[in-house]
Design an enzyme around this catalytic site. Sequence first.
Site, PDB file in Angstrom:
ATOM      1  CD  GLU A   1      19.149  48.275  63.289  1.00  0.00           C
ATOM      2  OE1 GLU A   1      18.216  47.587  62.549  1.00  0.00           O
ATOM      3  OE2 GLU A   1      19.325  49.309  63.458  1.00  0.00           O
TER       4      GLU A   1
ATOM      5  CG  HIS B   1      22.058  50.178  54.946  1.00  0.00           C
ATOM      6  ND1 HIS B   1      22.357  48.815  54.982  1.00  0.00           N
ATOM      7  CD2 HIS B   1      21.516  50.255  56.055  1.00  0.00           C
ATOM      8  CE1 HIS B   1      21.785  48.285  56.069  1.00  0.00           C
ATOM      9  NE2 HIS B   1      21.267  49.254  56.724  1.00  0.00           N
TER      10      HIS B   1
ATOM     11  NE  ARG C   1      23.564  51.260  59.278  1.00  0.00           N
ATOM     12  CZ  ARG C   1      22.490  51.933  59.379  1.00  0.00           C
ATOM     13  NH1 ARG C   1      21.877  53.086  58.758  1.00  0.00           N
ATOM     14  NH2 ARG C   1      21.539  51.363  59.798  1.00  0.00           N
TER      15      ARG C   1
HETATM   16  C1  SIN Z   1      18.174  49.017  59.057  1.00  0.00           C
HETATM   17  O1  SIN Z   1      17.343  48.632  59.168  1.00  0.00           O
HETATM   18  O2  SIN Z   1      19.357  48.670  58.881  1.00  0.00           O
HETATM   19  C2  SIN Z   1      18.139  50.696  58.728  1.00  0.00           C
HETATM   20  C3  SIN Z   1      17.942  51.209  59.786  1.00  0.00           C
HETATM   21  C4  SIN Z   1      18.946  52.532  59.655  1.00  0.00           C
HETATM   22  O3  SIN Z   1      19.252  53.052  58.902  1.00  0.00           O
HETATM   23  O4  SIN Z   1      19.038  53.335  60.960  1.00  0.00           O
END
Ligand code: SIN
Length: 542
Positions: free
Chosen positions: A129, A247, A295
Amino acid sequence: MQLTERDEMRADLVVVGAGVAGLTAAVTAAEAGLRVVVLHKGAAWQADRPEQSTATFYAQGGIAVVDPAAPDDSVDLHLADTIAAGAGLTDPTTSRPILADGPTAVSGLIGWGAEFDRTAAGDLARTREGGHSVRRIVHAGGDATGAAVQTTLSRRLHAAATTLPIECVDDSIAVGILRAAGQVSGVAFRTGDRDRVVHAPTVLLATGGSGHLYAATTNPSGATADGIALALHAGAVVADMEFIQFHPTMLHVDGARGRRTLISEAVRGEGGRLVDAAGRSITDGVHPRGDLAPRDVVANAIEARLAASGDPCVYLDIRGVPDFERRFPTVTAGVIAAGLDPSSGRIPVVPGAHYLCGGVLTDVDGRTAVPGLLAAGEVARTGLHGANRLASNSLLEGLVMGRRAAAVAAARRGRPIAEVDPDVHGVLAPMMDRRGLQDRMTRSVALRRDAEGLAGVAADLAHATVRPVRTVADAEDAALTLAARVVVAAADARAESRGCHTRTDHPQTDPIAHTRSFGLIDGEISVCAGSDVIADIQALVP
Ligand code: SIN
């Protein structure tokens, strides 16, 4: 307040909240022999309830945790990624031990029955991620990691309740932390219209976040900053409250309010691309990691593109994600439920209020500035997230800090407490109308802020109506109003841009990063010196 015997309970530990941090602490403490009471604002747990009460349940991507056997990963690398995302405010002295405890905490959860996705060789499957240098995020059910974690913990709690002294009181809201002689002595709470109290030397706040400060959020409806308000009223200190993470990819549906479907960052980790209506990349040239930048960077790039184009949303192009519907069943279901078709290959998204990076200031064991009051999970500020949380560090922190909080409660067990009667009748609190507050926060205290907008919201908050706290909705509105006052004060005081706090009137980042802490003194939000407070906690609290 006259309590009947029936309305009084006694415990070694009271846990307020039933997500990952709360239930990890509750079950760990009960298995160590402590009497535990869990106060849960939602209805009794059922795995198939259409709306769930905890943010844990809705977590998708996974748990960021180092594979101790991986040649390309280490706690130091995880720490470096966490610090890079945290934009100068991650505290390495607390973060390192939290990250280092990750593998043991995840193994403990597996021991309690959690089933994570595995490779053909039987190892834990790991995805990537934003902000992570390597694939280190373990997941369950594709993108249903939070649901798997919640189900494991809730089942364990209910199994434990048949043999151990642990009780979960559903449909209950905590209305005050009780104190006597400078120590915590219990919690006043309400079940329906019944006022009750549980006497205990240790109380853990694990109430989650504050997403419902905003009109649309990825958080469930109970994320109303309850723990922030309880902590402030009890004399604890909060820090880094201006850092509310948006997000980058919340499902966009015109005009929708309340909880919205999250589109996991793991979709980008598996090949999804962020594009505008014309198919142009959003992050090309913005950051070397492109769509997998931290993010705050990605959310700001989207916001800038929307401001330039006037479009209501951008798109996640999922045509490059192999076997999308099997890998991301939760996202697929959410998209279909909104009346959209994932097979179109494009999912409309906007940044959405997702996570409170700051919170109640704690040390590395979850102790706040009030002896006996602990905080863990999203409500707490340990120093791990700094100015911007690294993806999937939150479930990890909840698991680790839940276990640490249980250890503190075990050490405090048996402390004599003076049982006090709560005075919860006729409590008055300033409350803004929730919709009005959410609209003001969305307009002026979201991704981008400036002095004028902040002053306008501060003025509205100062004129909030003072009313008696009678219902759960009143308690939530009072908590949201108080939390908004701190967020606005913190955002106003931070005349720079850093992490998920962008000041359009102060775009620069100061060379020296400061954490700012606030307390509630005579009903007013007052600045405290953050690092001194942490030192005080460690010096004073046993
Ligand atoms: C996501 O799956 O993007 C959220 C995970 C998070 O908020 O750490």
